[in-house]
Scaffold this motif. Structure first.
Motif, PDB file in Angstrom:
ATOM      1  N   ASP A 202       0.828  -1.215   0.000  1.00 11.28           N
ATOM      2  CA  ASP A 202       0.000   0.000   0.000  1.00 11.28           C
ATOM      3  C   ASP A 202       0.860   1.261   0.000  1.00 11.28           C
ATOM      4  N   ALA A 203       0.343   2.283  -0.692  1.00  5.71           N
ATOM      5  CA  ALA A 203       0.955   3.621  -0.641  1.00  5.71           C
ATOM      6  C   ALA A 203       0.305   4.423   0.476  1.00  5.71           C
ATOM      7  N   LEU A 204       1.099   5.178   1.182  1.00  3.06           N
ATOM      8  CA  LEU A 204       0.587   6.066   2.224  1.00  3.06           C
ATOM      9  C   LEU A 204       0.113   7.347   1.530  1.00  3.06           C
ATOM     10  N   GLU A 205      -1.208   7.654   1.633  1.00 11.51           N
ATOM     11  CA  GLU A 205      -1.757   8.745   0.817  1.00 11.51           C
ATOM     12  C   GLU A 205      -2.477   9.783   1.682  1.00 11.51           C
TER      13      GLU A 205
ATOM     14  N   ASP B  35       8.978   6.152  -3.194  1.00 15.21           N
ATOM     15  CA  ASP B  35       8.851   7.335  -4.056  1.00 15.21           C
ATOM     16  C   ASP B  35       7.807   8.282  -3.479  1.00 15.21           C
ATOM     17  N   ILE B  36       7.992   9.583  -3.772  1.00 13.79           N
ATOM     18  CA  ILE B  36       6.977  10.584  -3.456  1.00 13.79           C
ATOM     19  C   ILE B  36       6.301  10.975  -4.756  1.00 13.79           C
ATOM     20  N   ALA B  37       4.986  10.781  -4.806  1.00 18.31           N
ATOM     21  CA  ALA B  37       4.192  11.145  -5.979  1.00 18.31           C
ATOM     22  C   ALA B  37       3.217  12.246  -5.586  1.00 18.31           C
ATOM     23  N   ILE B  38       3.215  13.323  -6.349  1.00 21.85           N
ATOM     24  CA  ILE B  38       2.317  14.444  -6.104  1.00 21.85           C
ATOM     25  C   ILE B  38       1.386  14.584  -7.302  1.00 21.85           C
ATOM     26  N   SER B  39       0.113  14.504  -7.032  1.00 18.72           N
ATOM     27  CA  SER B  39      -0.914  14.544  -8.082  1.00 18.72           C
ATOM     28  C   SER B  39      -0.620  13.507  -9.171  1.00 18.72           C
ATOM     29  N   GLY B  40      -0.171  12.328  -8.746  1.00 18.26           N
ATOM     30  CA  GLY B  40       0.066  11.221  -9.659  1.00 18.26           C
ATOM     31  C   GLY B  40       1.414  11.220 -10.339  1.00 18.26           C
ATOM     32  N   GLU B  41       2.252  12.189 -10.068  1.00 12.88           N
ATOM     33  CA  GLU B  41       3.559  12.289 -10.717  1.00 12.88           C
ATOM     34  C   GLU B  41       4.674  12.051  -9.699  1.00 12.88           C
ATOM     35  N   ASN B  42       5.572  11.097 -10.014  1.00 15.39           N
ATOM     36  CA  ASN B  42       6.717  10.855  -9.145  1.00 15.39           C
ATOM     37  C   ASN B  42       7.676  12.045  -9.208  1.00 15.39           C
ATOM     38  N   VAL B  43       8.021  12.578  -8.028  1.00 12.81           N
ATOM     39  CA  VAL B  43       8.896  13.744  -8.005  1.00 12.81           C
ATOM     40  C   VAL B  43      10.262  13.438  -7.387  1.00 12.81           C
ATOM     41  N   THR B  44      10.365  12.368  -6.567  1.00 12.12           N
ATOM     42  CA  THR B  44      11.672  12.018  -6.001  1.00 12.12           C
ATOM     43  C   THR B  44      11.597  10.631  -5.380  1.00 12.12           C
ATOM     44  N   ARG B  45      12.756  10.068  -5.100  1.00  9.36           N
ATOM     45  CA  ARG B  45      12.865   8.787  -4.396  1.00  9.36           C
ATOM     46  C   ARG B  45      13.623   9.023  -3.095  1.00  9.36           C
ATOM     47  N   ILE B  46      13.122   8.419  -2.021  1.00  8.79           N
ATOM     48  CA  ILE B  46      13.672   8.658  -0.692  1.00  8.79           C
ATOM     49  C   ILE B  46      14.252   7.365  -0.108  1.00  8.79           C
TER      50      ILE B  46
ATOM     51  N   ALA C  93      16.735  13.405  11.950  1.00 14.10           N
ATOM     52  CA  ALA C  93      15.713  14.142  11.193  1.00 14.10           C
ATOM     53  C   ALA C  93      16.183  14.377   9.762  1.00 14.10           C
ATOM     54  N   PHE C  94      15.263  14.132   8.834  1.00 10.91           N
ATOM     55  CA  PHE C  94      15.542  14.369   7.414  1.00 10.91           C
ATOM     56  C   PHE C  94      14.389  15.182   6.829  1.00 10.91           C
ATOM     57  N   LYS C  95      14.739  16.327   6.187  1.00 10.75           N
ATOM     58  CA  LYS C  95      13.729  17.225   5.619  1.00 10.75           C
ATOM     59  C   LYS C  95      13.946  17.363   4.118  1.00 10.75           C
ATOM     60  N   TRP C  96      12.847  17.469   3.408  1.00  8.08           N
ATOM     61  CA  TRP C  96      12.924  17.677   1.959  1.00  8.08           C
ATOM     62  C   TRP C  96      11.706  18.493   1.539  1.00  8.08           C
ATOM     63  N   PHE C  97      11.910  19.493   0.635  1.00 10.87           N
ATOM     64  CA  PHE C  97      10.757  20.287   0.218  1.00 10.87           C
ATOM     65  C   PHE C  97      10.664  20.352  -1.301  1.00 10.87           C
ATOM     66  N   TYR C  98       9.463  20.672  -1.752  1.00  9.02           N
ATOM     67  CA  TYR C  98       9.163  20.679  -3.181  1.00  9.02           C
ATOM     68  C   TYR C  98       8.168  21.810  -3.451  1.00  9.02           C
TER      69      TYR C  98
ATOM     70  N   LEU D 242      -5.115  18.288  -3.438  1.00 10.02           N
ATOM     71  CA  LEU D 242      -3.749  17.865  -3.719  1.00 10.02           C
ATOM     72  C   LEU D 242      -3.525  16.456  -3.174  1.00 10.02           C
ATOM     73  N   SER D 243      -3.151  15.533  -4.054  1.00 12.50           N
ATOM     74  CA  SER D 243      -2.881  14.150  -3.648  1.00 12.50           C
ATOM     75  C   SER D 243      -1.381  13.959  -3.450  1.00 12.50           C
ATOM     76  N   ILE D 244      -1.013  13.475  -2.269  1.00 16.37           N
ATOM     77  CA  ILE D 244       0.384  13.181  -1.951  1.00 16.37           C
ATOM     78  C   ILE D 244       0.479  11.718  -1.565  1.00 16.37           C
ATOM     79  N   GLN D 245       1.302  10.953  -2.277  1.00 14.71           N
ATOM     80  CA  GLN D 245       1.460   9.525  -2.016  1.00 14.71           C
ATOM     81  C   GLN D 245       2.921   9.184  -1.747  1.00 14.71           C
ATOM     82  N   LEU D 246       3.119   8.282  -0.794  1.00 21.46           N
ATOM     83  CA  LEU D 246       4.425   7.685  -0.540  1.00 21.46           C
ATOM     84  C   LEU D 246       4.322   6.242  -1.017  1.00 21.46           C
ATOM     85  N   VAL D 247       4.916   5.973  -2.171  1.00 19.85           N
ATOM     86  CA  VAL D 247       4.747   4.697  -2.870  1.00 19.85           C
ATOM     87  C   VAL D 247       5.923   3.780  -2.552  1.00 19.85           C
ATOM     88  N   PRO D 248       5.672   2.570  -2.036  1.00 20.58           N
ATOM     89  CA  PRO D 248       6.777   1.678  -1.644  1.00 20.58           C
ATOM     90  C   PRO D 248       7.572   1.178  -2.847  1.00 20.58           C
TER      91      PRO D 248
END
Length: 639
Positions: free
Chosen positions: A281-284, A317-328, A339-344, A354-360
């Protein structure tokens, strides 16, 4: 009471300011000591107090007008500052009312609590706008959502304050009175949230700040601290409800890299996290937004699972509105319990959610929290010098509260300006400037401040039919001025020579108490086809249709002509005296008078003795002649 995020519609204007220079620790409100520059104001409250969690609250202050009020059901509100409020009826406070809080220039975290709860027994929540530093931020429209209307809602933002006053202003829609229950301001580090690259001219409006795996925490609600005063709410209202998750805890392990400059993200944020139960499952999360705006999203992570001990064990992966923007890969980036911070940044969005998903990718995703800020550029502001001049005029003209002369005279540009004020953009510096003052028949009883001369873009001035007094200031001679109407007041003194610029076409000064010579430049307006009215000023003189000016005197004493005449007379007398002295000197030279003593004083003494002897001999001869004429003989023997 659970903290509610009230996401409201607001507008924005493109940024027109330059980035601020590097901060100076000695004068930055955060770097020089945030506590001494923080305010927690209980709007409508009458006494200072300290809340359950040790937060100091001030009684209501720094407001421009309005009246205090109380919610209809105070027993439903757990905190004192949520029960009282201040409302601003436009009939008495004007369309625009403000809190103007004295602060040092810098960046501030500003939080408001707004509630209706039928405080006025009208069963209708009000419509109004809210601006910060002249930039429109929130728009409240009736009816509010039921939860916000009855229980209230918190809204917060981070904004630059460019001068010595933080202006939070409210604009009435129709006849509705704006309302606010509490106002909090805390300094923020000048470089926080990437201001070095995004610029310090942005207002960051909170569209969602929440913690994963934890309940709400933050100053005023728990004993937890946050250097900026931020409150972090639970993610439960934004997480997809059907998703099965499990909470993780640091279990007492120390978290490294938290609470560090410039963002000072609290350690508590990284001590808990969420992950999915199902490895696939993706965390959404679903966050409501305004598609007209751009956003800055901050993601917060920490690998607090002791079973993850190397890079590559947890990747997503981080997907925003269905688009992968980075891999963590958290462990690869910082290791465990750190602590680890990242912004977009996002723009040109089309969906209001706005849909934000953390895809395994490897293992299950892990997540500590998120912040979503709308990036709102500062609106154009009025030229600072003209703001000062307008505030001086507000005091000198005794502008009544009902006219709403509060905050910035011209901003936000989407609002009406101060009543009776017209503004335009100055193309030279992209600032707003005052071009017209139309304040006729407003019952004004003061005087015209000489600061009016700072309004160098003023085209039209109408102060007619008031009860203004005093002299006309020299500053009324702006080159920009085309029309001036000061009729039917009680102005005294003479008309300044400066009033009569080449652009002036209309000058109506009738029915005052002005006196003295009318400047020729002013009178020439009528000669060249303009409009001029000086009637009803018995003391004016010196131009056709008015009496001739007295030769030497007016009611105050010597006039200008008299002073010139006296000066000329004194000069003539002085020249005459000098001429007489000069003539005497010339005559003395012609007779060659010598008043010096003889060089030989003994000779001088002998001469005196000889003269004395000659005098005695002459006297003796005169006596003999007298005796002879009386029959006497000089032998002394008688007859």
């Amino acid at each position: 009471m659970q903290l509610l995020l009230f996401v409201v519609l607001f507008l924005s204007i493109p940024s027109l300011f330059n980035s601020a220079p590097s901060p100076n620790p000695s004068n930055d409100p955060f770097l020089s000591g945030a506590a001494s520059h923080s305010y927690n104001i209980d709007c409508g409250g009458t006494a200072n107090f300290t809340s359950t969690f040790g937060r100091p609250w001030l009684s209501d202050r720094f407001y421009s007008g309005g009246s205090p009020g109380m919610v209809a059901e105070p027993h439903r509100f757990s905190q004192s500052q949520e029960r009282t409020l201040r409302f601003f009826p436009p009939s008495s406070s004007g369309k625009k009312s403000c809190y103007s809080v004295p602060v040092l220039p810098g960046r501030y975290y500003i939080r408001t609590f707004t509630v209706y709860d039928n405080y006025d027994s009208k069963l209708r929540s009000p419509s109004f706008d809210v601006s910060v530093e002249g930039t429109l931020i929130f728009t409240y429209r009736s009816p509010w959502p039921e939860s916000a209307s009855r229980s209230g809602a918190y809204s917060d933002l981070i904004a630059p304050i460019l001068d010595s006053s933080a202006d939070i202003c409210f604009y009435s829609i129709a006849t509705d009175p704006p309302v606010i229950a509490s106002l909090e301001l805390s300094p923020v580090h000048p470089l926080a949230y990437d201001s070095a690259t995004t610029g310090s001219d942005l207002v960051l409006v909170n569209y969602g700040r929440f913690t994963a795996g934890s309940e709400l925490f933050g100053p005023g609600f728990t004993n937890d601290t946050d250097a900026f005063g931020r409150v972090w709410q639970s993610d439960v209202d934004f997480r997809v409800a059907s998703l099965k998750v499990k909470a993780l805890s640091a279990g007492g392990h120390q978290i490294f890299g938290s609470n560090q400059p410039p963002n000072y993200f609290p350690t508590r944020l990284y001590e808990t996290a969420l992950t999915t139960v199902n490895p696939k499952d993706a965390l959404e999360y679903l966050i409501p937004i305004d598609t007209r705006l751009s956003y800055m999203i901050w993601f917060h992570f920490a690998e607090i699972d002791i079973s993850v001990t190397s890079a590559g064990q947890r990747v997503f992966d981080i997907a925003i509105s269905g688009e992968n923007v980075t891999r963590i890969d958290i462990y690869k980036e910082v290791g465990g319990f750190t602590a680890f911070k990242w912004f977009y940044k996002l723009e040109n969005l089309t969906s209001t959610v706005l849909s934000i998903q953390l895809v395994p990718v490897v293992g299950q995703p892990i997540f500590c929290g998120i912040e979503n800020y709308a990036m709102t550029p500062l609106d154009m502001a009025t030229d600072p010098a003209q703001v000062g001049a307008m505030r001086a005029l507000k005091e000198s003209l005794k502008i009544p509260s009902r006219m709403g002369w509060n905050g910035d005279p011209c901003a936000p540009s989407s609002w009406d300006t101060w009543e009776g004020v017209t503004c335009h953009r100055n193309p030279k510096n992209s600032r707003l400037v005052v071009t017209q003052l139309d304040l006729g028949s407003q019952g004004l009883k003061g005087y015209i401040s000489d600061q009016i001369g700072v309004l160098t873009d003023l085209v039209s001035l109408n102060l007619s039919s008031n009860s203004l007094t005093g002299d006309l200031p020299w500053g009324l001679g702006q080159n920009s001025l085309m029309s001036i109407d000061l009729s039917s007041n009680q102005f005294t003194g003479s008309i300044p020579d400066s009033l009569g610029s080449a652009n002036l076409q209309t000058a109506i000064l009738n029915n005052n108490k002005l006196d003295g010579q009318v400047p020729e430049k002013l009178y020439s307006i009528g000669v060249h086809g303009g409009i001029i009215d000086l009637s009803g000023n018995k003391g004016l003189c010196g131009v056709p249709t008015l009496p001739a000016c007295p030769m030497f005197w007016d009611h105050k004493g010597l006039n200008k002509t008299g002073k010139i005449a006296i000066a000329a007379s004194c000069a003539f007398i002085l020249l005459a005296v000098l001429l007489v002295v000069y003539i005497i000197y010339l005559r003395r030279g012609e007779n060659d008078y010598d008043f010096d003593f003889p060089q030989d004083f003994s000779y001088f003494s002998s001469a005196i003795a000889a003269k004395r002897n000659r005098y005695h001999r002459a006297k003796s001869l005169m006596l003999i002649e007298m005796e002879t004429s009386n029959g006497l003989h000089p032998n002394g023997n008688g007859i």
